[in-house]
Design a protein around this motif. Structure first.
Motif, PDB file in Angstrom:
ATOM      1  N   ASP A  56       0.819  -1.219   0.000  1.00  0.00           N
ATOM      2  CA  ASP A  56       0.000   0.000   0.000  1.00  0.00           C
ATOM      3  C   ASP A  56       0.849   1.264   0.000  1.00  0.00           C
ATOM      4  OD1 ASP A  56      -2.604   0.420  -0.295  1.00  0.00           O
ATOM      5  OD2 ASP A  56      -3.185  -0.200   1.744  1.00  0.00           O
ATOM      6  N   THR A  57       0.797   1.989  -1.079  1.00  0.00           N
ATOM      7  CA  THR A  57       1.634   3.181  -1.213  1.00  0.00           C
ATOM      8  C   THR A  57       0.819   4.409  -1.591  1.00  0.00           C
ATOM      9  OG1 THR A  57       3.386   1.700  -1.971  1.00  0.00           O
ATOM     10  CG2 THR A  57       3.741   4.053  -2.346  1.00  0.00           C
ATOM     11  N   PHE A  58      -0.180   4.200  -2.442  1.00  0.00           N
ATOM     12  CA  PHE A  58      -0.916   5.350  -2.996  1.00  0.00           C
ATOM     13  C   PHE A  58      -2.379   5.352  -2.587  1.00  0.00           C
ATOM     14  CE2 PHE A  58       2.275   4.346  -6.383  1.00  0.00           C
ATOM     15  CZ  PHE A  58       3.076   5.456  -6.171  1.00  0.00           C
ATOM     16  N   THR A  59      -2.903   6.559  -2.363  1.00  0.00           N
ATOM     17  CA  THR A  59      -4.346   6.758  -2.216  1.00  0.00           C
ATOM     18  C   THR A  59      -4.978   6.655  -3.596  1.00  0.00           C
ATOM     19  OG1 THR A  59      -3.930   8.298  -0.420  1.00  0.00           O
ATOM     20  CG2 THR A  59      -6.100   8.439  -1.473  1.00  0.00           C
ATOM     21  N   LEU A  60      -6.100   5.925  -3.700  1.00  0.00           N
ATOM     22  CA  LEU A  60      -6.799   5.851  -4.985  1.00  0.00           C
ATOM     23  C   LEU A  60      -7.676   7.098  -5.149  1.00  0.00           C
ATOM     24  CD1 LEU A  60      -5.631   3.066  -5.247  1.00  0.00           C
ATOM     25  CD2 LEU A  60      -7.924   2.153  -5.633  1.00  0.00           C
ATOM     26  N   PRO A  61      -7.371   7.917  -6.149  1.00  0.00           N
ATOM     27  CA  PRO A  61      -8.107   9.184  -6.282  1.00  0.00           C
ATOM     28  C   PRO A  61      -9.439   8.995  -7.008  1.00  0.00           C
ATOM     29  CG  PRO A  61      -6.508   8.989  -8.027  1.00  0.00           C
ATOM     30  CD  PRO A  61      -6.355   7.751  -7.191  1.00  0.00           C
ATOM     31  N   GLU A  62     -10.329   9.933  -6.762  1.00  0.00           N
ATOM     32  CA  GLU A  62     -11.594   9.945  -7.507  1.00  0.00           C
ATOM     33  C   GLU A  62     -11.690  11.216  -8.320  1.00  0.00           C
ATOM     34  OE1 GLU A  62     -15.339   9.361  -5.406  1.00  0.00           O
ATOM     35  OE2 GLU A  62     -14.183   8.014  -4.100  1.00  0.00           O
ATOM     36  N   ALA A  63     -12.291  11.090  -9.494  1.00  0.00           N
ATOM     37  CA  ALA A  63     -12.548  12.294 -10.289  1.00  0.00           C
ATOM     38  C   ALA A  63     -13.681  13.057  -9.633  1.00  0.00           C
ATOM     39  CB  ALA A  63     -12.935  11.908 -11.704  1.00  0.00           C
ATOM     40  N   TYR A  64     -13.526  14.343  -9.544  1.00  0.00           N
ATOM     41  CA  TYR A  64     -14.592  15.202  -9.024  1.00  0.00           C
ATOM     42  C   TYR A  64     -14.999  16.038 -10.223  1.00  0.00           C
ATOM     43  CZ  TYR A  64     -16.470  19.023  -6.076  1.00  0.00           C
ATOM     44  OH  TYR A  64     -17.247  19.976  -5.488  1.00  0.00           O
ATOM     45  N   ILE A  65     -15.998  15.513 -10.950  1.00  0.00           N
ATOM     46  CA  ILE A  65     -16.321  16.127 -12.236  1.00  0.00           C
ATOM     47  C   ILE A  65     -17.072  17.434 -12.006  1.00  0.00           C
ATOM     48  CG2 ILE A  65     -17.543  15.842 -14.442  1.00  0.00           C
ATOM     49  CD1 ILE A  65     -15.127  13.983 -14.241  1.00  0.00           C
ATOM     50  N   LEU A  66     -16.549  18.441 -12.623  1.00  0.00           N
ATOM     51  CA  LEU A  66     -17.099  19.771 -12.399  1.00  0.00           C
ATOM     52  C   LEU A  66     -18.524  19.847 -12.930  1.00  0.00           C
ATOM     53  CD1 LEU A  66     -13.781  21.455 -13.383  1.00  0.00           C
ATOM     54  CD2 LEU A  66     -14.697  21.209 -11.094  1.00  0.00           C
ATOM     55  N   LYS A  67     -19.316  20.647 -12.261  1.00  0.00           N
ATOM     56  CA  LYS A  67     -20.757  20.736 -12.577  1.00  0.00           C
ATOM     57  C   LYS A  67     -21.008  21.059 -14.052  1.00  0.00           C
ATOM     58  CE  LYS A  67     -21.225  22.816  -8.164  1.00  0.00           C
ATOM     59  NZ  LYS A  67     -20.740  24.149  -7.937  1.00  0.00           N
ATOM     60  N   ALA A  68     -21.923  20.301 -14.648  1.00  0.00           N
ATOM     61  CA  ALA A  68     -22.202  20.474 -16.076  1.00  0.00           C
ATOM     62  C   ALA A  68     -22.726  21.872 -16.374  1.00  0.00           C
ATOM     63  CB  ALA A  68     -23.203  19.435 -16.545  1.00  0.00           C
ATOM     64  N   GLY A  69     -23.483  22.443 -15.428  1.00  0.00           N
ATOM     65  CA  GLY A  69     -24.063  23.775 -15.622  1.00  0.00           C
ATOM     66  C   GLY A  69     -23.018  24.826 -15.877  1.00  0.00           C
ATOM     67  N   ALA A  70     -21.787  24.519 -15.498  1.00  0.00           N
ATOM     68  CA  ALA A  70     -20.734  25.506 -15.623  1.00  0.00           C
ATOM     69  C   ALA A  70     -20.115  25.508 -17.025  1.00  0.00           C
ATOM     70  CB  ALA A  70     -19.669  25.259 -14.584  1.00  0.00           C
ATOM     71  N   LYS A  71     -20.675  24.720 -17.925  1.00  0.00           N
ATOM     72  CA  LYS A  71     -20.087  24.717 -19.272  1.00  0.00           C
ATOM     73  C   LYS A  71     -20.461  26.001 -20.021  1.00  0.00           C
ATOM     74  CE  LYS A  71     -19.871  22.342 -23.577  1.00  0.00           C
ATOM     75  NZ  LYS A  71     -20.861  21.755 -24.471  1.00  0.00           N
ATOM     76  N   ILE A  72     -19.471  26.682 -20.499  1.00  0.00           N
ATOM     77  CA  ILE A  72     -19.682  27.964 -21.164  1.00  0.00           C
ATOM     78  C   ILE A  72     -19.387  27.795 -22.651  1.00  0.00           C
ATOM     79  CG2 ILE A  72     -18.946  30.382 -21.247  1.00  0.00           C
ATOM     80  CD1 ILE A  72     -20.323  29.525 -18.588  1.00  0.00           C
ATOM     81  N   ASN A  73     -20.272  28.334 -23.479  1.00  0.00           N
ATOM     82  CA  ASN A  73     -20.074  28.219 -24.919  1.00  0.00           C
ATOM     83  C   ASN A  73     -19.529  29.502 -25.534  1.00  0.00           C
ATOM     84  OD1 ASN A  73     -20.815  25.536 -25.050  1.00  0.00           O
ATOM     85  ND2 ASN A  73     -22.979  26.012 -25.282  1.00  0.00           N
ATOM     86  N   ASP A  74     -19.043  29.352 -26.735  1.00  0.00           N
ATOM     87  CA  ASP A  74     -18.514  30.467 -27.514  1.00  0.00           C
ATOM     88  C   ASP A  74     -19.658  31.458 -27.777  1.00  0.00           C
ATOM     89  OD1 ASP A  74     -16.018  30.684 -29.843  1.00  0.00           O
ATOM     90  OD2 ASP A  74     -17.872  31.800 -30.225  1.00  0.00           O
ATOM     91  N   ILE A  75     -19.427  32.749 -27.581  1.00  0.00           N
ATOM     92  CA  ILE A  75     -20.558  33.678 -27.736  1.00  0.00           C
ATOM     93  C   ILE A  75     -20.833  34.042 -29.200  1.00  0.00           C
ATOM     94  CG2 ILE A  75     -20.375  34.600 -25.374  1.00  0.00           C
ATOM     95  CD1 ILE A  75     -19.186  37.151 -26.535  1.00  0.00           C
ATOM     96  N   GLN A  76     -19.939  33.624 -30.112  1.00  0.00           N
ATOM     97  CA  GLN A  76     -20.237  33.779 -31.547  1.00  0.00           C
ATOM     98  C   GLN A  76     -20.797  32.495 -32.137  1.00  0.00           C
ATOM     99  OE1 GLN A  76     -20.329  36.317 -33.572  1.00  0.00           O
ATOM    100  NE2 GLN A  76     -19.707  37.725 -31.943  1.00  0.00           N
ATOM    101  N   ASP A  77     -20.481  31.373 -31.496  1.00  0.00           N
ATOM    102  CA  ASP A  77     -20.886  30.070 -32.018  1.00  0.00           C
ATOM    103  C   ASP A  77     -21.390  29.256 -30.826  1.00  0.00           C
ATOM    104  OD1 ASP A  77     -21.095  27.626 -33.228  1.00  0.00           O
ATOM    105  OD2 ASP A  77     -18.935  27.283 -33.410  1.00  0.00           O
ATOM    106  N   PRO A  78     -22.576  29.629 -30.317  1.00  0.00           N
ATOM    107  CA  PRO A  78     -22.997  29.137 -28.999  1.00  0.00           C
ATOM    108  C   PRO A  78     -23.376  27.664 -28.929  1.00  0.00           C
ATOM    109  CG  PRO A  78     -24.671  30.592 -29.924  1.00  0.00           C
ATOM    110  CD  PRO A  78     -23.516  30.614 -30.877  1.00  0.00           C
ATOM    111  N   THR A  79     -23.161  26.910 -30.034  1.00  0.00           N
ATOM    112  CA  THR A  79     -23.347  25.475 -29.871  1.00  0.00           C
ATOM    113  C   THR A  79     -22.000  24.786 -29.669  1.00  0.00           C
ATOM    114  OG1 THR A  79     -23.420  25.255 -32.262  1.00  0.00           O
ATOM    115  CG2 THR A  79     -25.541  25.322 -31.142  1.00  0.00           C
TER     116      THR A  79
END
Ligand code: AMP
Ligand code: TRP
Length: 332
Positions: free
Chosen positions: A172-195
């Motif tokens: 035993d040497t390493f802690t097994l990490p977990e992904a902490y996926i950032l909130k989807a609501g925080a996804k920001i789109n291009d303001i000229q190409d908003p898709t």
């Protein structure tokens, strides 16, 4: 109880972070500082996997540090450091390369995408071994949580697999990490190409709001953001991607709900709404940009903050490398 450990990294590959980087990642790094033991790393070695210009690498590394500090990463609360100043990343990176299978590494989608773009003759070996260096970044600090965007999930899974394999084989040497996926609501789109996602690689940059751009430039960009058919300010991702994106940005920076904003702009046109968004963004970013410029003017001070962070990081990372070498039977 001691706090959970968090580690994340960001590449110094642009002169300025954009609003997507801030709202999708750095804002949450700042929030985690109060509840977690946070390590944040400017991953300059990862940035070497593509052709780099020495003057630009230096400038962008310092600019990234100044912006992280200006955005609220506090050297008192977090360990903020530069990856290359902690040689243990290279040491453990090699061990991780020796733990990973060739097939396993070949399945990384980011590698497949990036190497396909440039062709296998131009793709660097470092692009292939990138995820094993990233695994080292995380495992050196025994991180419990790794805040990243969805695109990084596979790299965190690989990190867990490598850590588990090492622990099973060498103790035993390493802690097994977990992904902490950032909130989807925080996804920001291009303001000229908003898709499409706001991204540093977008063509002209006209749809990308950069933190280090002048207030005037950002004001103009937002006032010429594309809007949608109709004239109602309503959140509707499929019918009104432009307005929805601007509502998301306003709400994230002003702290007001989307419903409140829809109410406020009922019966008003897109023009009024865009002016309001422009005001919110410009006034939010103004002091941040000023603070970052101030930090960049006193390079000695900025470097000393980073050197302090790197020294703290080396202490933690050094203990992990010692334990790893011991497990492997390396003579010390
Ligand atoms: P990058 O430099 O593009 O790899 O992005 C650095 C960080 O910012 C990552 O954690 C991304 O998930 C986040 N990020 C980049 N673009 C956006 C965006 N348009 N919206 C939300 N988050 C983003
Ligand atoms: N690969 C990550 C990205 O492109 C950056 C990164 C490098 C990272 N090392 C890390 C993220 C360690 C989290 C933890 O966004």
């Amino acid at each position: 109880m001691s706090q959970k450990r968090v580690l994340s990294g960001i590449q110094p590959t642009s002169d300025s972070f954009h609003l997507g980087n801030y709202l999708g990642a750095v804002k949450q790094w700042v929030e985690l500082q109060d509840t977690h033991d946070t390590f944040y790393c400017i991953v300059d070695l990862h940035a070497l996997t593509i052709e780099t210009d020495p003057a630009l690498l230096r400038k962008r590394t310092l600019a990234s540090a100044a912006q992280l500090l200006a955005l609220g990463i506090s050297p008192e609360k977090s360990t903020l450091f530069i990856q290359s100043q902690v040689p243990q990343h290279n040491q453990l990176g090699w061990i991780m390369e020796c733990m990973a299978g060739f097939g396993e590494a070949s399945r990384m989608t980011q590698f497949k995408d990036k190497s396909a773009k440039v062709g296998s003759d131009s793709a660097r070996v470092g692009l292939f071994t990138y995820p094993m260096l990233q695994a080292a970044d995380i495992l050196l600090y025994q991180a419990d949580l790794v805040p990243v965007g969805e695109d990084q999930r596979q790299h965190i899974e690989l990190t867990r697999d490598l850590a588990g394999r090492f622990n099973a084989r060498y103790g035993d040497t390493f802690t097994l990490p977990e992904a902490y996926i950032l909130k989807a609501g925080a996804k920001i789109n291009d303001i000229q190409d908003p898709t499409s996602k706001m991204s540093k690689s977008s063509g002209s940059g006209a749809g990308v709001i950069e933190i280090m751009d002048s207030p005037d430039a950002n004001l103009k960009k937002i006032k010429s953001a594309v809007t949608d058919a109709g004239r109602e300010v309503k959140f509707d991702q499929s019918e009104k991607p432009g307005i929805s994106n601007l509502l998301t940005i306003h709400s994230a920076l002003s702290g007001r709900t989307i419903a409140e904003l829809e109410n406020e702009f009922e019966g008003k046109g897109y023009g009024d709404f865009k002016s309001a968004v422009a005001d919110v963004v410009v006034e939010y970013l103004r002091p941040i940009r000023e603070r970052a410029l101030e930090l960049l003017q006193d390079e000695k001070h900025l470097l000393s903050v980073l050197h302090d962070g790197s020294a703290k990081a080396r202490t933690v990372a050094g203990a992990t490398v010692d334990a790893t070498y011991k497990g492997l039977g390396v003579v010390q």
